[in-house]
Structure formats: structure tokens, C-alpha cells
Design an enzyme around this catalytic site. Structure first.
Site, PDB file in Angstrom:
ATOM      1  CG  ASP A  12      12.610  14.547   2.952  1.00 53.60           C
ATOM      2  OD1 ASP A  12      11.673  13.741   2.885  1.00 53.60           O
ATOM      3  OD2 ASP A  12      12.668  15.600   2.299  1.00 53.60           O
ATOM      4  CG  HIS A  40       8.311   7.693   6.456  1.00 57.03           C
ATOM      5  ND1 HIS A  40       8.931   8.846   6.843  1.00 57.03           N
ATOM      6  CD2 HIS A  40       7.189   7.605   7.190  1.00 57.03           C
ATOM      7  CE1 HIS A  40       8.195   9.434   7.765  1.00 57.03           C
ATOM      8  NE2 HIS A  40       7.130   8.708   7.990  1.00 57.03           N
TER       9      HIS A  40
HETATM   10  P1  GDP Z   1      11.790  10.400   6.358  1.00 56.65           P
HETATM   11  O1  GDP Z   1      10.675  10.983   5.564  1.00 56.65           O
HETATM   12  O2  GDP Z   1      12.163  11.277   7.533  1.00 56.65           O
HETATM   13  O3  GDP Z   1      11.567   8.989   6.759  1.00 56.65           O
HETATM   14  O4  GDP Z   1      13.069  10.390   5.454  1.00 56.65           O
HETATM   15  P2  GDP Z   1      13.257   9.736   4.006  1.00 56.65           P
HETATM   16  O5  GDP Z   1      12.944   8.310   4.098  1.00 56.65           O
HETATM   17  O6  GDP Z   1      12.591  10.543   2.989  1.00 56.65           O
HETATM   18  O7  GDP Z   1      14.806   9.996   3.792  1.00 56.65           O
HETATM   19  C1  GDP Z   1      15.758   9.336   4.430  1.00 56.65           C
HETATM   20  C2  GDP Z   1      16.590   8.583   3.387  1.00 56.65           C
HETATM   21  O8  GDP Z   1      17.851   8.307   3.927  1.00 56.65           O
HETATM   22  C3  GDP Z   1      16.025   7.252   3.005  1.00 56.65           C
HETATM   23  O9  GDP Z   1      16.363   6.975   1.670  1.00 56.65           O
HETATM   24  C4  GDP Z   1      16.738   6.277   3.946  1.00 56.65           C
HETATM   25  O10 GDP Z   1      16.853   4.958   3.445  1.00 56.65           O
HETATM   26  C5  GDP Z   1      18.075   6.908   4.024  1.00 56.65           C
HETATM   27  N1  GDP Z   1      18.771   6.740   5.292  1.00 56.65           N
HETATM   28  C6  GDP Z   1      18.240   6.741   6.549  1.00 56.65           C
HETATM   29  N2  GDP Z   1      19.239   6.688   7.454  1.00 56.65           N
HETATM   30  C7  GDP Z   1      20.395   6.666   6.762  1.00 56.65           C
HETATM   31  C8  GDP Z   1      21.773   6.644   7.152  1.00 56.65           C
HETATM   32  O11 GDP Z   1      22.128   6.683   8.321  1.00 56.65           O
HETATM   33  N3  GDP Z   1      22.700   6.661   6.147  1.00 56.65           N
HETATM   34  C9  GDP Z   1      22.355   6.670   4.829  1.00 56.65           C
HETATM   35  N4  GDP Z   1      23.333   6.684   3.926  1.00 56.65           N
HETATM   36  N5  GDP Z   1      21.076   6.684   4.435  1.00 56.65           N
HETATM   37  C10 GDP Z   1      20.113   6.689   5.389  1.00 56.65           C
END
Ligand code: GDP
Length: 426
Positions: A12, A40
Site C-alpha cells: 500500500d 492499487h
Molecule cells: P499500492 O497498493 O502500493 O498501489 O497502494 P494503494 O493504492 O493501496 O495505496 C495508496 C493510496 O494512496 C491510494 O489511495 C492512492 O491514491 C493514494 N496516494 C498515492 N500517492 C499519494 C500521495 O502522494 N498523497 C496522497 N494524499 N495520496 C496518495
């Protein structure tokens, strides 16, 4: 050119956003391990999407997406995900599924529920059958997705596998019938057949013609089967080591590895999490960072950044650069904590130990001055508050790895790129 994007924490971290970001220039994106149990979240010009199995390159109409040999696939779930994308105007024609990837069968989902229920020490599985599918793969009971192509022999294989399964685990016969399972698989097969292929010649050809190939993992180093907090881990290898078997490429092929880390740490499910903050700061991070799982909706535990985990990842994954995600979430905190080591049984450790030690390890923190400004509109490094830059440069000095990307919001354009990273010396 092969470029791996790996999770540096417990998953995440925001890999989806960065793969989506890199995929704009990628010819191929390959998922090399895991199943549809994690998700994701991607926000781009098409809207907001939660992807579970399909690589994040699917949004780029020029990019081929591959589900590699190391992935396990629940056919009906993959079909549902493809339909959801098609319904929103995203073409899924360029998805190629390795014929050697293993199936997650309905009885794996039943087995997951049955085994987790019986365990005295819960693993915190997402109950999607991923662990049991990998168990069968290793135990040589599994079925590769390519075997679906010939319907008659597939039925014979499935009948034998099901008979062997209920012989070993008779309780599963109460969960459902062979014929209901078969009907679901036959439906899904119709949709999946055009996607199933041998991915090896495709990747070899792509490499020989200098294509840009992104390798996308699921979860992160702390959930790696070998290096994570066993047994609270996934059943495959998210680390770079998993890429070679799971995508099918030689060890010398990777020239770039981007480690993805949040500016703090989150974890979901059971198991040790030394930097967890069970207080108002943990709550602040959870609320402001919207820390809830994309697939399960489960609330994530939150805490300060864990440098020992990043150090172990730097060694095991060979990061050539890092992307620091969600820096915007820290705005408003007076102090920013970083765990620089753990203490356990009178000793200091600079990298994560096995779970039984980590369970009662004490984190040693250093604190940096926080910042109060909203940074979500910053697009250039120098626009960040001085204290935010000091925090970033302190991390780089410790890890000796350039933090080349800084993410200040979920959108693709909310990303700061540092072409000149000069802050490495102590
Ligand atoms: P992944 O499984 O590693 O892709 O991670 P997830 O998608 O589960 O979690 C990342 C969350 O953080 C998602 O809801 C993204 O839209 C959000 N996100 C990613 N980068 C940023 C950021 O720089 N700032 C904020 N506020 N949210 C972010």
C-alpha cells in the site's frame, strides 16, 4: 530496458500511482507475483480505479500488460475486473496472461476460510484463496491457466484435483459442489482464452527491440515470504528476487529499481509493526492519509517511517532510486518521527529481525521539525518547505539512495521529480 517498481514497506505504499506514472513511457508492464487480494488505487484522467490483478499500465492504450508466471489468478475475479474496465471505456485487449500462471480455484477460497478459522494464531489472510493456491503450486497439486484451453482435459484435471483436495480436507465438500465450480470456470474461460499465451518469446522480443518494460510487484518487502514478518506474510516474493522467476527474465536484465515508500508506515492485518502509533498521531495519519484497503476496506495501522525496513530493502532489492509517497499527509505535524533502529533483548538492530523478535522490539526514534503548509500544489523541489527538504535529505544521507520522486497527492501530476540529486553525503 527492465525497470522494477517494488514496495519498500508492508504494501500500500502507492506503487499503483507510480506504475501508472511510469507506464506513460512503458511499452510493457508485467505483474510478477501475488494475486487479486491487494489493490492499487489509481487516479488519472479516466477517473479513480481500484485494480486488483490487472497491471496499472492498462490505462495507456499503447502499453501491453502481462500477468506473469508468478501470479495466481482467480478466473471469475479477473473477468469481473476486465468487465469493470471495459464498462468505463478502458480497453483490455492488450492484456496477456502467462499460460504458466496458476489458477486460484473456488475451493482455494473455501480452504482459505476453513484454515484461517481453525488457526489459533491468525495470519490475517484476505480470504481470497491466494495462500492455498500457492500451497498447491508448491505441493504440485496446482493447475496452470494454460490447461484451461482444452476443455475436456481441463475437466479431467479439475476432477482429479478436486478429488485429491477433498480427500486431504473432507470438510471442503460442504462448501460447494464440483458442478457449480465448473460452471463458473467455463464462463470465465470464454473471456480469458484470447488472453492466454506464452509470454517468454514476447518479453525476449521486447527486450531485444529495446522496449521499456516495467515490472510491477504487489505488497512490499515486509510481507515477503522469506524476508518479511513470517508467518504474517504473503505466499510469494515481492522483492526484486521474485521478478526473475515470476516475470521470466535473466538476473542481468534489470537496470533500474524504484523502491516505493510512504513518508510514514502503514500495515494491515496481523503481525508485528514496531513503529505503530496507537495515539492521536496514528489517527491523524489514518484520517488524513485515508488509510483504508482498496480491496478489503480494512483500516490500516499507521506509524512513523521505519528506516531499518528501508535499509533491508535497499540491500535486497538494490534500489537505484526511491519514490517518497504521501509527503503531503505529514503537513500539520509539529514533529516528524523516524525509527532509526530497534532495541531487543539489550541489543540494537539496524535492520528488521524475524517476527518473534520484532514483536516486542522497541523502536529508537529521531525527530525532525515538521511543516504546516499544504504542499499538494508544489511541483518543484525547491517549493517544498525547508523542514520537509531537511527530512528528505536526512533519509537520503542514511540510505545513500537518491529520493528521485516525491509524491504530494494521489494524482499523476502531483509528483515532484528531482533530476539532480546532490544531497547524498552525510
Ligand atoms: P499500492 O497498493 O502500493 O498501489 O497502494 P494503494 O493504492 O493501496 O495505496 C495508496 C493510496 O494512496 C491510494 O489511495 C492512492 O491514491 C493514494 N496516494 C498515492 N500517492 C499519494 C500521495 O502522494 N498523497 C496522497 N494524499 N495520496 C496518495
Amino acid at each position: 530496458m527492465f525497470h522494477a517498481v517494488v514496495g519498500a514497506q508492508y504494501g500500500d505504499e502507492g506503487k499503483g500511482k507510480m506504475v501508472d506514472y511510469f507506464a506513460v513511457n512503458a511499452d510493457v508492464v508485467v505483474r510478477y507475483q501475488g494475486g487479486g487480494n491487494a489493490g492499487h488505487t489509481i487516479v488519472n484522467e479516466h477517473g479513480k480505479f481500484a485494480l486488483h490483478l490487472v497491471p496499472s499500465g492498462i490505462f495507456n492504450p499503447e502499453t501491453f500488460c502481462i500477468l506473469g508466471t508468478g501470479v495466481v489468478i482467480h478466473p471469475a475475479h479477473l473477468v469481473r475486473e476486465l468487465r469493470q474496465l471495459e464498462d468505463r471505456g478502458i480497453s483490455t485487449k492488450r492484456l496477456i496472461v502467462s499460460e504458466r500462471a496458476h489458477l486460484v480455484l473456488p475451493y482455494h477460497v473455501w480452504q482459505d476460510a476453513y484454515e484461517e478459522e481453525k488457526r489459533s494464531r491468525k495470519v490475517g489472510t484476505t480470504l481470497q484463496g491466494i495462500g492455498p493456491a500457492y500451497q498447491d503450486k508448491v505441493g504440485r497439486y496446482g493447475i496452470q491457466i494454460g490447461e484451461m484451453i482444452h476443455l475436456d482435459s481441463f475437466r479431467t484435471r479439475l476432477e482429479a484435483a478436486w478429488a485429491a483436495k477433498i480427500e486431504r480436507m473432507p470438510a471442503l465438500a460442504d462448501y460447494g459442489s464440483f458442478e457449480s465450480m465448473w460452471a463458473e470456470l467455463v464462463d470465465a474461460r470464454e473471456v480469458l482464452l484470447p488472453h492466454i499465451a506464452d509470454t517468454l518469446p514476447f518479453l525476449m522480443e521486447a527486450e531485444q527491440s529495446q522496449k521499456h518494460i516495467l515490472l510491477e510487484g504487489q505488497l512490499g518487502i515486509m510481507r515477503d515470504l522469506d524476508w518479511g514478518v513470517y508467518p504474517y506474510v504473503t505466499s510469494s516474493s515481492p522483492i526484486t528476487g521474485g521478478v526473475f522467476a515470476g516475470a521470466g527474465i535473466p538476473a542481468t536484465a534489470i537496470s533500474r529499481v524504484t523502491g516505493i515508500t510512504k513518508a510514514y508506515t502503514t500495515a494491515v492485518g496481523e503481525g508485528p509493526f514496531p513503529t505503530q502509533l496507537d495515539n492521536e498521531i496514528g489517527q491523524f495519519l489514518q484520517d488524513k492519509g485515508e488509510e483504508f484497503g482498496a480491496t478489503t476496506g480494512r483500516a490500516r495501522k499507521c506509524g512513523w517511517l521505519d528506516l531499518p525496513a528501508l535499509r533491508m530493502g535497499a540491500w535486497l532489492n538494490g534500489y537505484t532510486e526511491l519514490a517518497l509517497m504521501k509527503l503531503d499527509v505529514l503537513a500539520g505535524l509539529e514533529k516528524i518521527g523516524v525509527c532509526v533502529a530497534y532495541r531487543w533483548n539489550g541489543h540494537t538492530y539496524s535492520m528488521p529481525m524475524p517476527a518473534y523478535q520484532l514483536e516486542d522490539a522497541e523502536p529508537i526514534y529521531e525527530f525532525y521539525e515538521g511543516f504546516s503548509e499544504d504542499i499538494s500544489n508544489c511541483r518543484v523541489y525547491e517549493e517544498l518547505p525547508k523542514t520537509a527538504r531537511q527530512f528528505i535529505e536526512a533519509l537520503e544521507a542514511d540510505l545513500q539512495i537518491p529520493i528521485r520522486y516525491i509524491s504530494v497527492g494521489p494524482n499523476r501530476d502531483q509528483t515532484i521529480i528531482r533530476n539532480e540529486v546532490v544531497s547524498l553525503g552525510k
